[in-house]
Design a protein around this motif. Sequence first.
Motif, PDB file in Angstrom:
ATOM      1  N   VAL A  66      -2.623   4.937  -2.831  1.00  0.00           N
ATOM      2  CA  VAL A  66      -3.609   5.641  -2.015  1.00  0.00           C
ATOM      3  C   VAL A  66      -3.319   7.131  -2.058  1.00  0.00           C
ATOM      4  O   VAL A  66      -2.195   7.568  -1.825  1.00  0.00           O
ATOM      5  N   SER A  67      -4.358   7.880  -2.382  1.00  0.00           N
ATOM      6  CA  SER A  67      -4.302   9.334  -2.399  1.00  0.00           C
ATOM      7  C   SER A  67      -5.729   9.815  -2.596  1.00  0.00           C
ATOM      8  O   SER A  67      -6.668   9.016  -2.535  1.00  0.00           O
ATOM      9  N   ASP A  68      -5.892  11.109  -2.879  1.00  0.00           N
ATOM     10  CA  ASP A  68      -7.202  11.567  -3.315  1.00  0.00           C
ATOM     11  C   ASP A  68      -7.540  10.733  -4.547  1.00  0.00           C
ATOM     12  O   ASP A  68      -6.641  10.436  -5.350  1.00  0.00           O
ATOM     13  N   PRO A  69      -8.792  10.311  -4.748  1.00  0.00           N
ATOM     14  CA  PRO A  69      -9.105   9.391  -5.848  1.00  0.00           C
ATOM     15  C   PRO A  69      -8.609   9.839  -7.227  1.00  0.00           C
ATOM     16  O   PRO A  69      -8.067   9.021  -7.977  1.00  0.00           O
ATOM     17  N   LEU A  70      -8.741  11.115  -7.571  1.00  0.00           N
ATOM     18  CA  LEU A  70      -8.276  11.570  -8.886  1.00  0.00           C
ATOM     19  C   LEU A  70      -6.748  11.633  -8.947  1.00  0.00           C
ATOM     20  O   LEU A  70      -6.154  11.371  -9.991  1.00  0.00           O
ATOM     21  N   HIS A  71      -6.114  11.961  -7.841  1.00  0.00           N
ATOM     22  CA  HIS A  71      -4.650  11.950  -7.807  1.00  0.00           C
ATOM     23  C   HIS A  71      -4.142  10.518  -7.944  1.00  0.00           C
ATOM     24  O   HIS A  71      -3.151  10.263  -8.633  1.00  0.00           O
ATOM     25  N   ALA A  72      -4.813   9.567  -7.311  1.00  0.00           N
ATOM     26  CA  ALA A  72      -4.435   8.156  -7.457  1.00  0.00           C
ATOM     27  C   ALA A  72      -4.601   7.711  -8.914  1.00  0.00           C
ATOM     28  O   ALA A  72      -3.773   6.956  -9.433  1.00  0.00           O
ATOM     29  N   ALA A  73      -5.650   8.205  -9.585  1.00  0.00           N
ATOM     30  CA  ALA A  73      -5.849   7.882 -11.005  1.00  0.00           C
ATOM     31  C   ALA A  73      -4.700   8.443 -11.843  1.00  0.00           C
ATOM     32  O   ALA A  73      -4.217   7.792 -12.768  1.00  0.00           O
TER      33      ALA A  73
ATOM     34  N   LEU B 139       3.454  -0.931   4.077  1.00  0.00           N
ATOM     35  CA  LEU B 139       3.076   0.456   3.809  1.00  0.00           C
ATOM     36  C   LEU B 139       4.306   1.200   3.326  1.00  0.00           C
ATOM     37  O   LEU B 139       5.350   1.183   3.988  1.00  0.00           O
ATOM     38  N   ILE B 140       4.185   1.851   2.164  1.00  0.00           N
ATOM     39  CA  ILE B 140       5.236   2.739   1.666  1.00  0.00           C
ATOM     40  C   ILE B 140       4.660   4.145   1.657  1.00  0.00           C
ATOM     41  O   ILE B 140       3.652   4.403   0.992  1.00  0.00           O
ATOM     42  N   CYS B 141       5.295   5.047   2.390  1.00  0.00           N
ATOM     43  CA  CYS B 141       4.907   6.453   2.418  1.00  0.00           C
ATOM     44  C   CYS B 141       5.865   7.188   1.496  1.00  0.00           C
ATOM     45  O   CYS B 141       7.079   7.057   1.631  1.00  0.00           O
ATOM     46  N   SER B 142       5.318   7.969   0.567  1.00  0.00           N
ATOM     47  CA  SER B 142       6.143   8.565  -0.478  1.00  0.00           C
ATOM     48  C   SER B 142       6.007  10.077  -0.515  1.00  0.00           C
ATOM     49  O   SER B 142       4.892  10.600  -0.602  1.00  0.00           O
TER      50      SER B 142
ATOM     51  N   VAL C 111       0.869  -1.173   0.000  1.00  0.00           N
ATOM     52  CA  VAL C 111       0.000   0.000   0.000  1.00  0.00           C
ATOM     53  C   VAL C 111       0.905   1.221   0.000  1.00  0.00           C
ATOM     54  O   VAL C 111       1.713   1.414   0.916  1.00  0.00           O
ATOM     55  N   VAL C 112       0.792   2.011  -1.065  1.00  0.00           N
ATOM     56  CA  VAL C 112       1.638   3.189  -1.239  1.00  0.00           C
ATOM     57  C   VAL C 112       0.777   4.427  -1.049  1.00  0.00           C
ATOM     58  O   VAL C 112      -0.185   4.643  -1.786  1.00  0.00           O
ATOM     59  N   VAL C 113       1.107   5.240  -0.062  1.00  0.00           N
ATOM     60  CA  VAL C 113       0.381   6.489   0.149  1.00  0.00           C
ATOM     61  C   VAL C 113       1.246   7.630  -0.378  1.00  0.00           C
ATOM     62  O   VAL C 113       2.425   7.747  -0.044  1.00  0.00           O
ATOM     63  N   LEU C 114       0.658   8.421  -1.264  1.00  0.00           N
ATOM     64  CA  LEU C 114       1.361   9.531  -1.917  1.00  0.00           C
ATOM     65  C   LEU C 114       1.155  10.807  -1.119  1.00  0.00           C
ATOM     66  O   LEU C 114       0.026  11.172  -0.789  1.00  0.00           O
ATOM     67  N   GLY C 115       2.245  11.496  -0.849  1.00  0.00           N
ATOM     68  CA  GLY C 115       2.191  12.704  -0.043  1.00  0.00           C
ATOM     69  C   GLY C 115       1.694  13.922  -0.802  1.00  0.00           C
ATOM     70  O   GLY C 115       1.601  13.935  -2.022  1.00  0.00           O
ATOM     71  N   TYR C 116       1.389  14.939  -0.026  1.00  0.00           N
ATOM     72  CA  TYR C 116       0.936  16.229  -0.525  1.00  0.00           C
ATOM     73  C   TYR C 116       1.900  17.278   0.017  1.00  0.00           C
ATOM     74  O   TYR C 116       2.326  17.199   1.178  1.00  0.00           O
TER      75      TYR C 116
END
Length: 188
Positions: free
Chosen positions: A104-111, A42-45, A9-14
Amino acid sequence: MEELSRRIVVVLGYADAGPSAGPVNRRRARAAVAALRTGDLLICSGGAVVGARPEAEMLAECARGLGWRGTTWTDTVSRSTWENIGALGPLIEAEGGGGPIILVSDPLHAAKARLIAKRRFPSLARRLAPMPPRAVAVARPGPARTALAAADLALTAVLPAWAPRSATGTAGIRALAGAAAGQWRRRR
């Protein structure tokens, strides 16, 4: 759970000035925790884009504060979605498993991130799995951020030169002007 089927699970930062996670990164960390199951990685990026502290560190700290006790890796160098996806290859290779990858991010950002992965790393993109519905519900931003994310996703889809240089604020406007001019020159 078999190691080969472990999910990543990769969560993309803001872009967040910190020193702790702001509202957008807290929402993304909550969505990541909602997507995680026991045994997942979990990978936090995200690097230090607008503050001194990397987004990945703030995301990891927030996820731990929300109760995540599993394995967590951080990518503290990447400064854009383009770079986040580029950093995944070596991290996933180091992980060694063949399980699904959830961005994982805001849905459009994940897209947008999935689109970049498909263009740059097709073998990685084949492993992408959708965000679980409970994570999507947590990650959904308000209408203004959704509109901006929709515009960014559209630009990424139609202007290939946009994605490597997309950014927010004045830098994003300059990048858009340069990408549009480049596309226009190539068509002439």
